[in-house]
Structure formats: C-alpha cells, structure tokens
Design an enzyme around this catalytic site. Structure first.
Site: not given
Lengths: 501, 105
Positions: A78, A153, A177
């Site tokens: 990420k 996310s 997330s």
C-alpha cells in the site's frame, strides 16, 4: 507463462523451490497481468517494473534459498508504506513527490525474506476512506464489478490481489481498512493485534489504531506473509514486547497453524470450539443477502461441531462515534507535520511562514483529509475536549472490557465484515456520515486493539459479489485465527475468479 | 448540535486550513456552508455518547497494555545523511530548510 500469477502464493513457493520456474518468470507474469488489468482497475499508483525485474534476476542468479520464506515471490505495498528510493504518495497530491530514503520495518522484512516488490497500491488519501474513492490518483475499481468500489482504504491492495496482479500485498487497518476491502474483493486479510507489527516507516493516520497487515488469496498465503512481518521492532515504540506478555509467549508459528487447520478435517479443528456471536453485530441492519450467506456459514460451523455462543458487547452501539472522534483527533495531530517545509508540495506566493503553512495545507490535502482534520481539531478544541475526546476514550475502555469478558468464554468472535456488499461509486458522495457508518462492524476491533481476520464466506445471491466475515480473537492469538480460518475455508466452496477483469 | 459558519472558520484557523483557498466568494460560501452542515450531522451523531454512563471510567487512549521497555541511553547511529533528509525539501540552502522570513526588524 501468463497464468503463473494466478497460482496461490504457497503453490508459487513450491514451484520456485522445485525450480519449475524462477523469480523472473513470476515477476514477468505479474507485470503482464498488471499491464492487462490496470486500465480497468487502477489498483497501483506506481509499478516498479525496472527494480522488480532487476531484483528478480538477482534472486535467480543465486537460486532458491530455504531460509528465505518468500524467496522470489512478487508482492505489493500500500502506498503509505515507505520503500526506499520510490515515491510514497499516500494517494495525496501533497506528498506525491516524496521519496523515502529508508525502508519501513515491514518493507525490510519482506526484502530480507526474498520477496520482490512489484508495485505500490492505490488507497484513500492518507488511508481515510472506505471505498478507495478518495484518492488523488482516481478511484480503484472492484475486480468483481467495475462499477463498484473495492472497499477501502487498502482497496488497491485488495483489488490487485483478487485480480492476481501479485501473490499478496500489505495494507494498513485503522478502522477496517484491510478487512473491509478484503471482504469486498473476496480476499483474506488480517488486522493484527495492535503492537504485533512494526509501524516504523508507515505514514501515521491514527497512531493508537494503525496496524499493518497482509492481504492474500488464501488463509495459508496470508499466514506466510504475516509470519514474515510479525515481530518486535525497536524503532517503533508501540511495538509489543511479547516476552513481557502476561499469558506467556503467544504462539508464533502462523504457517503451521494455518496448515494444521487446512490439512485436517474441518471437524477436527472446529469440534467443541467456542465461537461467540454478538447480537450487536448480527442485528445491525445486514442486507438480506449478507445475512443469508453468513447464516449459511453458521449452519456449516454448527454441523462441524463448533459451539456457537451468544455474547454481549453492550457498548458496540457507541463504537462508530467513538472511533471517528478519536481517530480524527489523532489524524489532526499526525497531519500537522505536513506544512510544506521539510517535504511535500509548497504553495507559491506565501509571504509569511504562517501563510505558507495555510496555503500549502489547503492546496495539498483533499476534501476528506480536510474534513477529518477539521473534525479532529474540533473535538480536541477547548470546550469540547471532555464532551467528545475524553468521553470517547472512556467508552473505549468499556468496549475493551466487553471484549475481554466475551473472549473469556469463547476463543473467538465471528461477525460479517460489512452490513452489505460493495457499493456503487458515488453512493456515499456528499454524505460523509453514511460513509462512516459503513465501518460499523470493523472499527470496534481497532478501538480495543484486538486481531481480526477477514475471509470470504460466499457470494451474495442478489449482487453476485463477495461477502466477507471476520474472526476476532484474543490479544496476540492470531495463530488461533489462522487455524480456524483455514478450517472454515475448507468448509466453503471456492469463490471462483472475479468476473470483472 | 448546530455548527455555525463562524465555528467552522474558527476550527479551520486552528487547523491551519483555508477552506476558501482558490475559490470564488460564492463557491467559498457554499463550501463553508456544506462543511457546517456535514460537521453538524456528524457531531449530532456523536452525541449518542451522552447516553453512556462513563462515571468513574478511566479513559483508554491506547490499547497497548505492555509498557515500552526502556533502552540504554546511548545515541543511535542515524544511518542517513543530512543530504538525504534535505532531498525532499521544497527549498533548501547551505544544508538547511528555507522558510519565509519570520522576524521583522
């Protein structure tokens, strides 16, 4: 060669060791898949083609190493996790040119284990969002249905893994997330116990909530990634000293736990296992298809001999409010460091230092980041601190008490990851409160700091989209989550491949 | 709880944000107004906490129950150079970060 990327991580490892193919073959296969699917998915902010190919070639030169648990395996990060020499954008225009000069603790561990990092994944700006719609680089699309969000996310990481762009990825989970996008994309994702994984080199959002964790296509794959990244790091002051753990050193052999759960008959793992069901999670407005899929799993668990016990979490109804108060407060202080002086984009034409701060921050932060900063500043401001921030922290302790009591009698608690399947783009637009309520079933674990493993329970019979469930456990008891999840995985038919790509 | 535009502007000043940046007067009014409405909705939802009895409950600010172990008070090797740190700076000079002038004499 193009199908190599669709294998499980565990199968890929086996082939690498048998020299059926090399690190370069796998890396090329992933890069090819990325090229083919990125026009639809937008799961990656940067593809590290050159460095990945170089690294894979160097690994092949040396040959497979038994002591490198991820030798030759392409994975992704990420884009809020620092990787030396490559931009770490946090999906924000503010820091899109920021190039870290060091590796995050988890990035060093992946490298040390022999992994090949092929891309940095899209996310909601600074990890603030539940749909990966708040990215300065455009939204990521769900590989099961391109009209829908992948969850957030860590939506880029989940979409990439589901679409076989890589064998696994690392995301972060501040309020769901990892688990929410894992559920929406049909992946397995783990939010570890707070303190289990180093946060060094991970851009902070809510420092008392953030944890890094893996996303993968199977429970065993997820355990293989987790075993590499778990463990103390002196560079992170919140990193847990497990030698001081009151119950003695917890089980650390996650791969073995997953293999045990996966190789035995599910009944051998599940018989007599006490699994808690909290009414507060199950009577929370689940859509009928989510309810049907999850109840179907409960029937299978009961058939396999698991003991389903009602448990009570009386303070769960305050979780979303408490979470958004405390995490926004922490975000507002953490994001104070972005001022256009040491890194990030500096606004032109600022006369005074204070004007420079204001102009740089106003131009640099996107709307949701600004909203969280505003909320956080509000609840910390004079006159409101006691009513909101302190009150939420008191609820946090009560919630932790709820969980400690519930987990005294049960080894773990089972709940859906979300009340619904993935929504269409724009569903929460102009209604931030609606977006926040989508985190209803995930934020609680971050408040109490406990581990949660999300895995697919099936496809909704209306939407044909993945439905996720999460197993929540005792502190540092991730091994029990892996063992149980691997048994659950065997009880369920495979989801199949996402139809959108 | 209603949140006025004045409160929104006050909070934005505390947060070093200019909600009107780059917008025309009317657009800025709209944006500040919609922030006020959204924040009011969110804060109103948060008022659910008033229903909880928290008397005598100590706040929990972090879920870490293990206390961080102290380490020897010996300076650590930095492992990186001044140049590396400055490489991401929007403006630098003579090994330092440059900011607009702060003192007026």
């Amino acid at each position: 060669m193009s199908d190599l990327c669709s294998m499980s991580l565990s199968r890929a490892l086996l082939g690498l060791r048998r020299r059926e193919y090399g690190a370069l073959d796998l890396t090329r296969s992933c890069l090819e898949r990325i090229r083919a699917t990125e026009p639809y998915l937008n799961a990656c902010i940067s593809v590290l083609e050159e460095s990945a190919l170089e690294r894979a070639a160097a690994l092949d030169e040396i040959g497979p190493r038994e002591d490198k648990p991820l030798w030759g395996v392409p994975v992704m990060l990420k884009d809020i996790i620092c990787l030396k020499g490559h931009p770490c954008t946090c999906a924000s225009r503010f820091v899109e040119n920021f190039i870290p000069f060091y590796d995050a603790g988890v990035a060093s561990r992946l490298k040390e284990a022999g992994a090949v990092i092929v891309a940095k994944n899209n996310l909601d700006e600074f990890a603030m969002g539940s749909g990966t719609e708040n990215s300065a680089f455009g939204p990521t699309r769900n590989p099961w249905d391109l009209a829908r969000v992948p969850g957030g996310s860590s939506g880029g990481s989940a979409a990439a893994v589901a679409a076989a762009q890589a064998f696994g990825a690392l995301g972060t989970d501040t309020g769901g997330s990892i688990r929410l996008p894992a559920g929406f994309c049909g992946c397995v994702g783990l939010k570890p116990t707070y303190g289990r994984v180093s946060r060094f080199g991970v851009v902070a959002f809510g420092s008392s909530f953030d944890q890094v964790g893996p996303l993968a296509r199977s429970v065993e794959d997820c355990a293989r990634l987790f075993e590499v990244i778990a463990g103390p790091d002196p560079r992170d002051a919140t990193s847990a000293r497990l030698d001081l753990h009151p119950g003695g050193l917890p089980e650390q052999d996650f791969v073995r736990a997953a293999l045990e759960g996966g190789e035995r008959e599910p009944q051998d793992t599940l018989k007599g296992l006490k699994i808690g069901l909290a009414r507060e999670f199950w009577d929370s407005g689940l859509t009928p298809e989510v309810e049907r899929v999850c109840r179907g799993l409960l029937d299978k668990l009961a058939d396999a001999g698991a003991v389903l016990e009602p448990v009570s979490l009386p303070h769960q109804k305050y979780a979303v409010a408490s979470y958004y108060i405390m995490s926004s407060a922490e975000a507002s202080t953490n994001l104070a460091r972005f001022d256009g002086v040491r890194y990030g984009r500096r606004a032109e034409q600022a006369g005074e230092l204070d004007e420079l701060y204001v102009a740089s921050r106003s131009a640099g932060f996107g709307p949701e980041a600004q909203r969280r900063i505003m909320l956080g500043t509000f609840v910390l401001s004079s006159g409101y601190y006691d009513a909101y921030y302190r009150k939420a922290a008191q609820i946090r302790r009560l919630l932790r008490g709820d969980f400690d009591r519930a987990l005294e009698n049960c080894r773990l608690i089972l709940a859906p990851t979300c009340t619904r399947t993935a929504w269409n783009f724009g569903f929460t637009e102009n209604d931030p409160l609606l977006a926040y309520k989508m985190d209803l079933l995930t934020v609680t674990l971050n408040l109490v700091g406990l581990p949660g493993l999300a895995l697919p329970a099936g496809l909704g019979d209306e939407s044909r989209l993945p439905v996720g469930v999460q197993l929540m456990g005792r502190p540092f008891d991730e091994a029990a989550l892996f063992r149980t999840a691997a048994a659950v995985e065997r009880l369920l038919p495979p989801l199949g491949k996402p139809g959108g790509v | 709880m209603a949140i006025s535009k004045e409160t929104v502007l006050h909070v934005s000043r505390l947060a070093r944000l200019d909600l009107a940046a780059g917008l025309s007067g009317a657009e800025a009014e709209d944006k500040i107004g919609s922030f006020a409405v959204q924040m009011a909705q969110i804060v109103e939802y948060m008022d659910i906490l008033n229903q909880a009895d928290t008397s005598g409950v100590a706040p929990l600010f972090s879920p870490v129950s293990l206390t961080a172990a102290p380490r020897q008070d010996i300076p650590l090797e930095a492992g990186f150079s001044r140049e590396q740190i400055l490489a991401n700076a929007p403006e630098q000079e003579k090994g330092m970060f440059v900011v607009p002038r702060v003192l007026h004499v």
